[in-house]
Design an enzyme around this catalytic site. Structure first.
Site, PDB file in Angstrom:
ATOM      1  N   SER A 245       0.858  -1.193   0.000  1.00 53.42           N
ATOM      2  CA  SER A 245       0.000   0.000   0.000  1.00 53.42           C
ATOM      3  C   SER A 245       0.891   1.240   0.000  1.00 53.42           C
ATOM      4  O   SER A 245       2.052   1.176   0.412  1.00 53.42           O
ATOM      5  CB  SER A 245      -0.843  -0.008   1.277  1.00 53.42           C
TER       6      SER A 245
ATOM      7  N   TYR B 251      -1.189  -1.125  10.482  1.00 53.11           N
ATOM      8  CA  TYR B 251      -1.354  -1.434   9.051  1.00 53.11           C
ATOM      9  C   TYR B 251      -0.151  -0.892   8.273  1.00 53.11           C
ATOM     10  O   TYR B 251       0.442  -1.608   7.460  1.00 53.11           O
ATOM     11  CB  TYR B 251      -2.662  -0.804   8.557  1.00 53.11           C
TER      12      TYR B 251
HETATM   13  N1  LIG Z   1      -8.872  -0.575  -1.169  1.00 57.72           N
HETATM   14  C1  LIG Z   1      -7.840   0.259  -1.125  1.00 57.72           C
HETATM   15  O1  LIG Z   1      -7.989   1.487  -1.277  1.00 57.72           O
HETATM   16  C2  LIG Z   1      -6.435  -0.264  -0.926  1.00 57.72           C
HETATM   17  C3  LIG Z   1      -5.375   0.666  -0.982  1.00 57.72           C
HETATM   18  C4  LIG Z   1      -4.064   0.215  -0.815  1.00 57.72           C
HETATM   19  C5  LIG Z   1      -3.812  -1.126  -0.613  1.00 57.72           C
HETATM   20  N2  LIG Z   1      -4.871  -2.003  -0.549  1.00 57.72           N
HETATM   21  C6  LIG Z   1      -4.533  -3.413  -0.323  1.00 57.72           C
HETATM   22  O2  LIG Z   1      -5.210  -4.209  -1.278  1.00 57.72           O
HETATM   23  C7  LIG Z   1      -5.486  -5.492  -0.705  1.00 57.72           C
HETATM   24  C8  LIG Z   1      -6.972  -5.810  -0.855  1.00 57.72           C
HETATM   25  O3  LIG Z   1      -7.704  -4.804  -0.145  1.00 57.72           O
HETATM   26  P1  LIG Z   1      -9.270  -4.601  -0.305  1.00 57.72           P
HETATM   27  O4  LIG Z   1      -9.528  -3.138  -0.314  1.00 57.72           O
HETATM   28  O5  LIG Z   1      -9.792  -5.446  -1.404  1.00 57.72           O
HETATM   29  O6  LIG Z   1      -9.741  -5.162   1.122  1.00 57.72           O
HETATM   30  P2  LIG Z   1     -11.080  -5.955   1.533  1.00 57.72           P
HETATM   31  O7  LIG Z   1     -12.205  -5.627   0.619  1.00 57.72           O
HETATM   32  O8  LIG Z   1     -11.260  -5.695   2.983  1.00 57.72           O
HETATM   33  O9  LIG Z   1     -10.686  -7.463   1.284  1.00 57.72           O
HETATM   34  C9  LIG Z   1      -9.841  -8.160   2.133  1.00 57.72           C
HETATM   35  C10 LIG Z   1      -9.849  -9.616   1.743  1.00 57.72           C
HETATM   36  O10 LIG Z   1      -9.080 -10.333   2.702  1.00 57.72           O
HETATM   37  C11 LIG Z   1      -9.823 -11.455   3.149  1.00 57.72           C
HETATM   38  N3  LIG Z   1      -9.467 -11.801   4.523  1.00 57.72           N
HETATM   39  C12 LIG Z   1      -9.622 -11.048   5.644  1.00 57.72           C
HETATM   40  N4  LIG Z   1      -9.221 -11.728   6.733  1.00 57.72           N
HETATM   41  C13 LIG Z   1      -8.791 -12.946   6.289  1.00 57.72           C
HETATM   42  C14 LIG Z   1      -8.268 -14.111   6.938  1.00 57.72           C
HETATM   43  N5  LIG Z   1      -8.096 -14.151   8.260  1.00 57.72           N
HETATM   44  N6  LIG Z   1      -7.952 -15.184   6.170  1.00 57.72           N
HETATM   45  C15 LIG Z   1      -8.136 -15.165   4.828  1.00 57.72           C
HETATM   46  N7  LIG Z   1      -8.616 -14.093   4.156  1.00 57.72           N
HETATM   47  C16 LIG Z   1      -8.945 -13.006   4.888  1.00 57.72           C
HETATM   48  C17 LIG Z   1     -11.289 -11.003   3.042  1.00 57.72           C
HETATM   49  O11 LIG Z   1     -12.165 -12.104   2.908  1.00 57.72           O
HETATM   50  P3  LIG Z   1     -12.956 -12.796   4.125  1.00 57.72           P
HETATM   51  O12 LIG Z   1     -13.556 -11.679   4.932  1.00 57.72           O
HETATM   52  O13 LIG Z   1     -13.935 -13.655   3.415  1.00 57.72           O
HETATM   53  O14 LIG Z   1     -11.939 -13.580   4.870  1.00 57.72           O
HETATM   54  C18 LIG Z   1     -11.258 -10.210   1.741  1.00 57.72           C
HETATM   55  O15 LIG Z   1     -11.404 -11.090   0.644  1.00 57.72           O
HETATM   56  C19 LIG Z   1      -5.029  -5.418   0.753  1.00 57.72           C
HETATM   57  O16 LIG Z   1      -3.741  -5.969   0.869  1.00 57.72           O
HETATM   58  C20 LIG Z   1      -4.981  -3.929   1.032  1.00 57.72           C
HETATM   59  O17 LIG Z   1      -4.076  -3.621   2.055  1.00 57.72           O
HETATM   60  C21 LIG Z   1      -6.165  -1.611  -0.685  1.00 57.72           C
END
Ligand SMILES: NC(=O)c1ccc[n+]([C@@H]2O[C@H](COP(=O)([O-])OP(=O)(O)OC[C@H]3O[C@@H](n4cnc5c(N)ncnc54)[C@H](OP(=O)(O)O)[C@@H]3O)[C@@H](O)[C@H]2O)c1
Length: 277
Positions: A142, A155
Site C-alpha cells: 500500500s 497497518y
Molecule cells: N482498497 C484500497 O484502497 C487499498 C489501498 C491500498 C492497498 N490495498 C490493499 O489491497 C489489498 C486488498 O484490499 P481490499 O480493499 O480489497 O480489502 P477488503 O475488501 O477488505 O478485502 C480483504 C480480503 O481479505 C480477506 N481476509 C480477511 N481476513 C482474512 C483471513 N483471516 N484469512 C483469509 N482471508 C482473509 C477477506 O475475505 P474474508 O472476509 O472472506 O476472509 C477479503 O477477501 C489489501 O492488501 C490492502 O491492504 C487496498
C-alpha cells in the site's frame, strides 16, 4: 513469467474487494485461480462467475491467520490444483486507532494477516518453485507502506514490512527464475477504502480496482520489482519524504490526513463501543 495461461495461482483475499477483480483478470489470462479467504459464500460467488464464463476457479475457505494450519492448506491446494506457480498475497485488514488505543490482540491480528501469513505461505510454496525453477510472488502492499499513515500505524508497519521483505527475497532469488513483485496501490475504489467511507486526501487520485488487477498481471509478465499505483506527484512525494521526513510529515498534515484519519479512528472506536454496550 511471460505466460500466465495454464498456471496455478494462489490468491488470498479473493472473496471480495480488489481480490475479486484480480481473480477475474487472472482467469481471463487463462490461469487456474485458487481463491482463499474465510467467506465460503463470497468465494463461491466469484468462482461461479469465473467458471460460468469459461475460466477456471477453485474456492478454498480458510482463515490464513491460523499459521500452524497453513501446511495443510498447501497440501490441499496441491491435491486439488497441483503445485502453485504464482502466489498473490492480497488479504489484509486495517484498523484505525491512536497507537496507545490498540490492544495487543489488535496488533497481533493485523501483523499476522498482513505480514506473517504472506511470509509463511511463501516459505511453504517456495521450495517447490525453486525445484521447478518457475514461480512468481506478488505482495499487495500500500502507499501506507511508503509513507506511514497516522492513526493507522499497525497497518502501515505491516505494509512497510511487506515492501522490505519483498526487496530482500527479490535479491536472494535474483539468479533464479522466480520473480518477486510488490504493488503499492493508493486509494482504490473498492474494498477497505470504500468501507471506511472517508474522503481521499486532497490531490490524491482514486484508482479503479481493475487498474490494480492489470498491474498485478503486468508485474508477473514483466517481472516488475515494485509498482506504486499512483500519480507521478505522489511518487515524487514518497521519494522526497525519504530525504526529508519533516517535509513529508508537513505535506501529510497539509493534505488533511491527520484530521481525517483521527476522525476515522474516533468513528471506529465509537462504533465498537456501541456494539459492546
Ligand atoms: N482498497 C484500497 O484502497 C487499498 C489501498 C491500498 C492497498 N490495498 C490493499 O489491497 C489489498 C486488498 O484490499 P481490499 O480493499 O480489497 O480489502 P477488503 O475488501 O477488505 O478485502 C480483504 C480480503 O481479505 C480477506 N481476509 C480477511 N481476513 C482474512 C483471513 N483471516 N484469512 C483469509 N482471508 C482473509 C477477506 O475475505 P474474508 O472476509 O472472506 O476472509 C477479503 O477477501 C489489501 O492488501 C490492502 O491492504 C487496498
Amino acid at each position: 513469467m511471460k505466460n500466465i495461461a495454464g498456471k496455478t495461482v494462489l490468491l488470498t483475499g479473493a472473496s471480495g474487494g480488489i481480490g475479486a477483480f484480480i481473480a477475474r483478470t487472472l482467469a481471463q489470462e487463462g490461469a487456474t485461480v485458487v481463491g482463499v479467504s474465510r467467506s465460503q459464500s463470497g468465494l463461491e460467488k466469484i468462482s461461479a462467475e469465473i467458471n460460468a464464463t469459461g475460466g477456471k476457479a477453485i474456492s478454498i475457505p480458510f482463515d490464513i491467520t491460523k499459521l500452524a494450519e497453513l501446511p495443510t492448506l498447501v497440501e490441499k491446494i496441491n491435491q486439488i490444483a497441483g503445485e502453485v506457480d504464482i502466489v498473490i498475497n492480497n488479504a489484509a485488514i486495517e484498523k484505525f486507532r491512536p497507537f496507545q488505543n490498540y490492544t495487543s490482540e489488535d496488533i497481533q491480528s493485523i501483523l499476522t494477516l498482513n505480514l506473517h501469513a504472506p511470509m509463511e505461505l511463501t516459505r511453504l510454496l517456495l521450495p517447490s518453485m525453486l525445484e521447478r525453477n518457475i514461480g512468481h510472488i506478488v505482495n499487495i502492499s500500500s502507499g501506507a507502506g511508503k509513507k506511514a499513515a497516522p492513526f493507522n500505524s499497525i497497518y502501515s508497519a505491516s505494509k512497510a514490512g511487506l515492501i522490505a521483505w519483498s526487496e530482500a527475497i527479490r535479491q536472494e532469488l535474483a539468479n533464479t527464475n522466480i520473480g518477486v513483485s510488490v504493488i503499492c496501490p493508493g486509494c482504490t475504489n473498492a474494498g477497505m477504502f470504500l468501507a471506511l467511507d472517508m474522503p481521499a486526501p486532497s490531490g490524491v487520485r482514486i484508482a479503479e480496482p481493475t487498474e490494480v488487477a492489470d498491474v498485478v498481471i503486468e508485474s508477473i509478465q514483466q517481472n516488475r520489482k515494485e509498482v506504486i499505483l499512483d500519480s507521478f506527484a505522489v511518487k515524487v512525494f514518497y521519494a522526497l519524504s525519504q530525504l526529508s521526513p519533516e517535509w513529508g510529515d508537513s505535506m501529510i498534515k497539509k493534505a488533511g490526513v491527520i484530521e481525517t484519519n483521527h476522525n476515522c479512528a474516533q468513528k471506529q472506536m465509537q462504533a465498537e463501543y456501541l456494539i459492546r454496550n
